[in-house]
Design a protein around this motif. Structure first.
Motif, PDB file in Angstrom:
ATOM      1  N   ARG A   1      -3.508   3.627  -6.574  1.00  0.00           N
ATOM      2  CA  ARG A   1      -2.719   2.155  -6.225  1.00  0.00           C
ATOM      3  C   ARG A   1      -2.097   1.736  -7.450  1.00  0.00           C
ATOM      4  O   ARG A   1      -2.723   0.847  -8.272  1.00  0.00           O
ATOM      5  CB  ARG A   1      -3.742   1.440  -5.589  1.00  0.00           C
ATOM      6  CG  ARG A   1      -4.490   1.916  -4.395  1.00  0.00           C
ATOM      7  CD  ARG A   1      -3.804   1.907  -3.018  1.00  0.00           C
ATOM      8  NE  ARG A   1      -3.783   0.645  -2.674  1.00  0.00           N
ATOM      9  CZ  ARG A   1      -2.907   0.335  -1.839  1.00  0.00           C
ATOM     10  NH1 ARG A   1      -2.026   0.845  -1.242  1.00  0.00           N
ATOM     11  NH2 ARG A   1      -2.890  -1.173  -1.598  1.00  0.00           N
ATOM     12  N   HIS A   2      -0.880   1.808  -7.751  1.00  0.00           N
ATOM     13  CA  HIS A   2      -0.082   1.129  -8.877  1.00  0.00           C
ATOM     14  C   HIS A   2       0.287  -0.039  -8.834  1.00  0.00           C
ATOM     15  O   HIS A   2       0.394  -0.676  -7.679  1.00  0.00           O
ATOM     16  CB  HIS A   2       0.797   2.296  -9.247  1.00  0.00           C
ATOM     17  CG  HIS A   2       2.098   2.513  -8.025  1.00  0.00           C
ATOM     18  ND1 HIS A   2       3.014   1.480  -7.876  1.00  0.00           N
ATOM     19  CD2 HIS A   2       2.364   3.464  -7.146  1.00  0.00           C
ATOM     20  CE1 HIS A   2       3.531   1.805  -6.806  1.00  0.00           C
ATOM     21  NE2 HIS A   2       3.467   3.117  -6.472  1.00  0.00           N
ATOM     22  N   GLU A   3       0.700  -0.659  -9.955  1.00  0.00           N
ATOM     23  CA  GLU A   3       1.282  -2.109 -10.120  1.00  0.00           C
ATOM     24  C   GLU A   3       2.378  -2.357  -9.088  1.00  0.00           C
ATOM     25  O   GLU A   3       2.614  -3.365  -8.817  1.00  0.00           O
ATOM     26  CB  GLU A   3       1.620  -2.138 -11.480  1.00  0.00           C
ATOM     27  CG  GLU A   3       2.485  -3.525 -11.842  1.00  0.00           C
ATOM     28  CD  GLU A   3       1.163  -4.317 -12.297  1.00  0.00           C
ATOM     29  OE1 GLU A   3       1.137  -5.483 -11.848  1.00  0.00           O
ATOM     30  OE2 GLU A   3       0.086  -3.905 -13.004  1.00  0.00           O
ATOM     31  N   GLY A   4       3.312  -1.406  -8.630  1.00  0.00           N
ATOM     32  CA  GLY A   4       4.276  -1.537  -7.812  1.00  0.00           C
ATOM     33  C   GLY A   4       3.708  -1.948  -6.282  1.00  0.00           C
ATOM     34  O   GLY A   4       4.504  -2.439  -5.482  1.00  0.00           O
ATOM     35  N   LEU A   5       2.678  -1.855  -6.068  1.00  0.00           N
ATOM     36  CA  LEU A   5       1.856  -2.022  -4.880  1.00  0.00           C
ATOM     37  C   LEU A   5       1.151  -3.629  -4.822  1.00  0.00           C
ATOM     38  O   LEU A   5       0.346  -3.816  -3.491  1.00  0.00           O
ATOM     39  CB  LEU A   5       0.981  -1.010  -4.278  1.00  0.00           C
ATOM     40  CG  LEU A   5       1.557   0.530  -4.217  1.00  0.00           C
ATOM     41  CD1 LEU A   5       0.264   1.243  -4.090  1.00  0.00           C
ATOM     42  CD2 LEU A   5       2.732   0.491  -3.122  1.00  0.00           C
ATOM     43  N   ALA A   6       1.299  -4.278  -6.073  1.00  0.00           N
ATOM     44  CA  ALA A   6       0.600  -5.314  -6.299  1.00  0.00           C
ATOM     45  C   ALA A   6       1.066  -6.471  -5.340  1.00  0.00           C
ATOM     46  O   ALA A   6       0.680  -7.568  -4.884  1.00  0.00           O
ATOM     47  CB  ALA A   6       0.879  -5.935  -7.315  1.00  0.00           C
TER      48      ALA A   6
ATOM     49  N   ALA B   1       4.041 -10.371  -8.164  1.00  0.00           N
ATOM     50  CA  ALA B   1       3.059 -10.779  -9.500  1.00  0.00           C
ATOM     51  C   ALA B   1       2.859 -12.482  -9.504  1.00  0.00           C
ATOM     52  O   ALA B   1       3.660 -12.938  -9.112  1.00  0.00           O
ATOM     53  CB  ALA B   1       3.430 -10.341 -10.969  1.00  0.00           C
TER      54      ALA B   1
END
Lengths: 332, 122
Positions: B114-119, B122
């Motif tokens: 689950r990468h940063e783009g699914l956060a 921000a």
């Protein structure tokens, strides 16, 4: 030097608990390349029991080249941060020649959970989870307010220095990874202004925190990477997505929000740190972890480490590349 | 391509066998056995997705660098230009190209990450 820990522990039990004390249990918890952790218990005839943790170095240590500190330095750090209120497991005993365990120390065993995935997803932690980010901020403020103990002989690090150190390792690997290359150049150009240096934990992340379902952060573990540096380094490291354990939506350790971390930090007396500083150090953290993954693959490829685990870690570089590309896209 | 069995059937058979013996192993080896089974998953996905991923990455490099070439050469050239600062985060199409390439790589290495783009911002 080969040390038979199980043979040495009964003697240590007597030293710690008195002549009638016995070793009630002993179990090796983990063994890294250079450090071993053992859980053991000492019990007296009257039934007084002490649950303890032994940490000992199992490979030669060179203080000049190592990034980690000696266990003697760790003991000094634990005492120093505890005096400021930070929850580190109290030191019980610093081992000497008499113990026959080499470089080692004993701390009290604090109960709780250290597995990041459980902390972010197990229902047992649901009630305490929303409090953790703020607690982390408060604890970091306490650590950062601690005067670095002279005896620890800590090294210092700053943003551009760390960037240069890891770029050199990356160049030496021969790997050609456009995202890592872009991240090095971008972070060099957009490095945050240097901040006054403070004591840092150096590896403050979900995985090195002992979490109790009732009270939250019960102890901060593994002080061996402690150094002096920019406070935002510790604040950014716990936000690296690689230790959010499947919860990228909760940037602090997979359990909380940036705002709570920073509010806790300020409330406990930490000098205000902007979110953009934290994000810059977080990006450097992802980049460092990517390079470390390359290094671990290389230690296998070069025949230094035979473990089946090492080459697989090399395939974790892409996770840091994806995280970095999204951070760069959002702007740093 | 050789069949009866295909290469991915060989990796699958080994992965299944590892899962079968894993419960009987001590904790350390049980962990390593799981790592080993995951590695076979990477190999299988690379077999399945790798060629198309590399072809797509090459196409994206060709567009970005505006000339033909092989994947490895274009990749090296891109790295050199990023290092020299000829290309940077502000270069049109650069972030999109890199993102598409590393997402394809992640689909091989760790499809469940689950990468940063699914956060979700921000």
């Amino acid at each position: 030097m080969t040390v038979d820990v199980l043979a040495a522990l009964p003697k240590l039990a007597q030293r710690l608990g008195g002549e009638d004390a016995v070793l009630a249990s002993a179990e090796r918890l983990s063994g890294g390349a250079s450090m071993e952790t053992w859980a053991f218990a000492v019990e007296t005839l009257k039934g007084v029991r002490q649950d303890l943790i032994l940490r000992r170095r199992s490979a030669p240590f060179d203080p000049d080249t190592a990034r980690s500190v000696s266990l003697t330095a760790e003991a000094a750090l634990i005492a120093a941060v505890r005096a400021k209120g930070a929850p580190a497991a109290p030191l019980v005993h610093l081992c000497d020649d008499e113990d026959g365990l080499g470089e080692a120390h004993v701390t009290a065993r604090v109960s709780g959970e250290t597995l990041g995935r459980k902390i972010v997803s197990d229902p047992r932690f649901e009630a305490v989870r929303p409090k953790l980010a703020r607690q982390c901020g408060e604890i970091l403020a306490q650590i950062h307010a601690t005067p670095p103990p002279q005896a620890a002989g800590l090294k210092s690090a700053d943003f551009l220095g760390e960037l240069a150190r890891y770029e050199e390792i990356y160049r030496g690997s021969g790997a050609e990874r456009p995202v890592l290359e872009l991240a090095f150049q971008h972070l060099k150009k957009h490095a945050p202004e240097p901040a006054p240096l403070t004591l840092l934990h150096g590896d403050f992340r979900n995985g090195n925190l002992m979490i109790d379902p009732e009270i939250g952060v019960a102890a901060v573990l593994d002080w061996e990477l402690s150094h002096v540096g920019d406070p935002a380094e510790d604040l950014g490291w716990i936000c690296v997505n690689s230790w959010r354990f499947g919860r990228p939506d909760r940037p602090v350790g997979g359990f909380g929000d940036y705002a709570d971390l920073l509010a806790g930090y300020e409330a406990a007396g930490g000098a205000p740190v902007s979110l953009s500083r934290v994000r810059a150090w977080q990006a450097l953290g992802s980049l460092k972890w990517g390079v470390m993954c390359l290094m671990m693959y290389q230690s296998w490829a070069g025949g230094v480490e035979a473990s089946v685990e090492r080459p697989m870690i090399g395939r974790r570089v892409s996770e840091t590349e994806v995280d970095l590309v999204y951070l760069l896209e959002a702007g740093l | 391509m050789i069949t009866h069995p295909r290469a991915e059937e060989l990796t699958e058979a080994v992965a299944r066998w590892i899962d079968e013996v894993r419960p009987g192993l001590d904790p350390r080896n049980a962990f390593l056995a799981r790592v080993a089974a995951n590695m076979l998953g990477v190999v299988a996905r690379q077999q399945q997705l790798g060629p198309a991923a590399e072809a797509a990455a090459t196409e994206r490099f060709i567009v970005l660098l505006d000339h033909q070439g092989e994947y490895a050469d274009l990749n090296s050239e891109l790295c050199e230009k990023l290092r020299a600062g000829t290309l940077d985060a502000a270069t049109p199409g650069l972030i999109e190209t890199l993102k598409a390439n590393v997402l394809d790589q992640l689909a091989i290495d760790q499809p469940n990450y689950r990468h940063e783009g699914l956060a979700g911002g921000a």
